[in-house]
Design an enzyme around this catalytic site. Structure first.
Site, short mmCIF file in Angstrom:
data_model
loop_
_atom_site.label_atom_id
_atom_site.label_comp_id
_atom_site.label_asym_id
_atom_site.label_seq_id
_atom_site.Cartn_x
_atom_site.Cartn_y
_atom_site.Cartn_z
N ARG A 1 1.33 -1.10 0.31
CA ARG A 1 0.03 -0.39 0.25
C ARG A 1 0.69 1.46 -0.23
NH1 ARG A 1 -1.84 0.97 6.35
NH2 ARG A 1 -0.52 -0.23 7.38
N SER B 1 -5.34 4.92 5.61
CA SER B 1 -5.60 3.56 5.89
C SER B 1 -4.24 2.77 4.52
CB SER B 1 -6.18 2.40 6.36
OG SER B 1 -6.36 2.67 7.66
N GLU C 1 -18.69 2.01 -1.11
CA GLU C 1 -18.50 1.62 -1.89
C GLU C 1 -19.08 2.06 -3.48
OE1 GLU C 1 -18.55 1.20 1.06
OE2 GLU C 1 -17.08 0.85 1.55
N PHE D 1 -13.78 -5.00 1.14
CA PHE D 1 -15.12 -3.22 1.31
C PHE D 1 -15.31 -3.40 -0.58
CE2 PHE D 1 -13.97 -2.64 5.66
CZ PHE D 1 -13.89 -3.62 5.29
N ASP E 1 -7.64 -8.19 12.13
CA ASP E 1 -8.72 -7.71 11.86
C ASP E 1 -9.56 -8.56 11.73
OD1 ASP E 1 -8.93 -5.46 12.50
OD2 ASP E 1 -8.00 -4.34 10.05
N ARG F 1 -1.60 -4.98 3.59
CA ARG F 1 -1.54 -4.00 4.16
C ARG F 1 -0.01 -4.16 5.16
NH1 ARG F 1 -1.46 -3.42 9.91
NH2 ARG F 1 -0.81 -5.59 10.09
#
Lengths: 276, 318
Positions: B10, B37, B58, B83, B117, B167
């Site tokens: 990212r 993020s 979204e 998402f 998560d 991530r």
């Protein structure tokens, strides 16, 4: 080059709306499939837009400064195609190819195939978001076009409509006007029974929109409402157009079975007689 | 193994956006919240007038991006992969792909390595979802350098494109000067006995597996298949014809991802023994990335073992 030299009279427009309804019946009867009810309820709205309100150039469909019309309730494609053909985007005879193999007139709008169609629709709820993007682009590019999005009232069940409503108000998109074809019916029954959308105007107001209600079969009232909406500053506008599903054909009016069913040849003949 | 530099994909994405923003004025970035993020925030800070936050919505972001892109802007939409791709799928299908609009879809926090998560945040179906759509291109960069290059290349790509980024910091395995071309796989190691085809963070694992396999007398091709669609069939088939055995490796479900894409090509052109390293049709769970990779079978050891299985099971050969 100038277009729309002669401003059509109300009588001209009412005549045009009848003509569009006749096209709708003829097209759907010929293809033996399609959605007459929602096209007939929207015919006066579409007429007011295409033949009076919209600044557009049928010979130059992608003219950058054109006003945009986005049919979010894509199942009303026949009335859009009829208006586009009568405006000169493509030959009226082509209307007879609706829903046929290799036709440019798909069952639901296809922006890459049909001149004048701005975006594909048919999966409900997507048009207003697209309108938000187009309105944002107009502001960023310093263009003065106005963006009109036609939604169904049943379509307002979709959550994405309200995501877009929030975004349009957040970005104060006063170049955006939504029109809700409020015919009170969706495929399975009355909206009030299936999923109540009322109080519809208040919902839009609470989202930060300027909301008005009008008779969706009075072209005069529609033109006034559309012109007022385009004058609103600092927020988007919505016009709740009260309509009758199947309007103009007595046996189709408020008749749920004509949401998505083509008339038989005999029914089409009767309908066309009523629409003379 | 020597200590290698680790950077999150990212971060490569954020850097790529920043470079694009400096190079050209037609690049716009939309965020579905979470811009800090996804690293889209880097672009936002320098070019606030070309950044729009569309909130946690979204589906609306996809549609708005299409509306914006029609005026000729280069529009990136960014959010967590799970998402964006799953929640926004119908919108991506109709508004972007059916319309064939060149919106750049950047999904970050993809794969099981999003970690603690847990399952709802771990996009493990996104490659399958995106590659099923006509007109869509799917790019899964192997490291942060490639993520940066892919982001920049996406700006000029003519059709809809999905970019997948993870991530956590992961090893840098490519070089700044390496060429990167969408649709052109990179052979990162020449071999003889088996072809290891990987994408994303599993390319590093495939390289480690190839190193380990030397001890078993096995020489492995390693192909970085950063573009899962369109798949570089020529590069794959050339190596497969030499080695006669193929192992795929991806941080994704076994159904519909890189393994499926490779199997599709091999079945039609050069059927040969094949194995797949992927998540075996189960949801993930909370945990540290490396522990999750171990538990769900996504490490170099798993790739090595599958390669040895193929090589030592000659009866399976065509």
């Amino acid at each position: 080059m100038s277009y729309n030299v002669r401003v059509p009279s109300l009588q001209d427009l009412e005549q045009m709306a009848r003509k569009l309804r006749r096209h709708v019946i003829t097209m759907i009867a010929k293809s033996a499939s399609g959605h007459p009810g929602g096209s007939l309820s929207a015919a006066d709205i579409v007429t007011a837009l295409y033949f009076r309100v919209l600044q557009h150039r049928p010979a130059e469909p992608r003219w950058p400064d054109r006003d945009r019309f986005i049919l979010s309730k894509g199942h009303a494609a026949p009335v859009l195609y009829a208006a586009l053909a009568e405006s000169g985007y493509f030959p009226v005879e082509e209307l007879g190819t609706l829903r046929q193999l290799d036709s440019r007139l798909q069952g639901h709008p296809d922006a890459n195939l049909t001149p004048g169609v701005e975006m594909p629709s048919g999966s409900l709820g997507q048009g207003l978001s697209f309108g938000v993007g187009v309105a944002l682009a107009g502001r960023l590019d310093h263009r003065n076009y106005h963006v009109y999005v036609l939604l169904g009232d049943g379509e307002c069940d979709e959550g994405q409509v309200w995501e877009a409503a929030m975004a349009a108000a957040h970005y104060r998109l006063d170049s955006l006007t939504a029109i809700v074809d409020h015919n009170g019916q969706q495929l399975d029954g009355c909206c009030s029974d299936i999923m109540n959308v009322e109080p519809l105007a208040d919902k839009w107001r609470s989202f930060g929109w300027e909301a008005s209600e009008t008779d969706g079969h009075s072209i005069e009232q529609l033109i006034n409402s559309l012109e007022q909406a385009s004058q609103v500053k600092g927020k988007p506008s919505v016009i709740i157009a009260r309509t009758i599903k199947g309007k103009g054909v007595s046996f189709m009016e408020r008749n749920l079975s004509f949401h998505g069913k083509a008339p038989t040849a005999e029914e089409a003949a009767r309908a066309l007689k009523e629409l003379e | 193994m020597p200590e290698v530099k680790k950077v999150a994909l990212r971060d490569g994405f954020g850097q790529g956006l920043l470079e694009l923003g400096r190079r050209r004025s037609d690049v716009f970035v939309l965020a579905g919240d979470v811009a800090e993020s996804t690293r889209a925030e880097l672009f936002q800070k320098e070019f606030p007038e070309r950044f729009l936050n569309m909130g946690i919505a979204e589906q609306d972001m996809v549609g708005s991006a299409v509306g914006l892109s029609l005026s000729g802007k280069v529009v990136f939409i960014s959010s967590f992969s799970c998402f964006l791709c799953s929640r926004g799928y119908d919108q991506i299908r109709v508004s972007i792909c059916y319309n064939n609009q060149s919106v750049k879809i950047a999904g970050t926090h993809a794969g099981i390595t999003v970690g603690p998560d847990g399952a709802t945040a771990q996009a493990l179906e996104d490659i399958a979802l995106m590659r099923a759509l006509p007109n869509m291109t799917v790019v899964v960069p192997a490291d942060a350098i490639e993520a940066r290059k892919a982001t920049i290349a996406a700006a000029d790509w003519p059709g809809p494109i999905y970019l997948r980024f993870g991530r956590p910091p992961v090893p840098i395995i490519t070089n700044e000067q390496d060429p990167f071309e969408i649709g052109k796989a990179t052979i990162v190691r020449q071999g003889r006995d088996v072809v290891l085809v990987a994408c994303g963070v599993l390319v590093a694992e495939a390289l480690a597996a190839a190193q380990a396999l030397v001890a078993d007398g096995v020489e492995s091709y390693v192909i970085n298949m950063h573009t899962v669609k369109p798949l570089d069939e020529a590069t794959l088939l050339t190596a497969a014809r030499t080695a006669g055995a193929v192992v795929t490796a991806e941080e994704h479900q076994i159904n519909g991802g890189l393994g499926s894409a490779v199997a599709q090509v091999l079945a039609r052109n050069f059927p040969c023994p094949m194995e797949m390293v992927a998540v075996s049709d189960v949801f993930g769970e909370s945990g540290e990335p490396e522990d999750l990779k171990e538990k769900y079978g996504l490490t170099w050891k798993h790739i090595r073992d599958k390669a040895l299985d193929l090589i030592h099971a000659p009866k399976l050969r065509c």
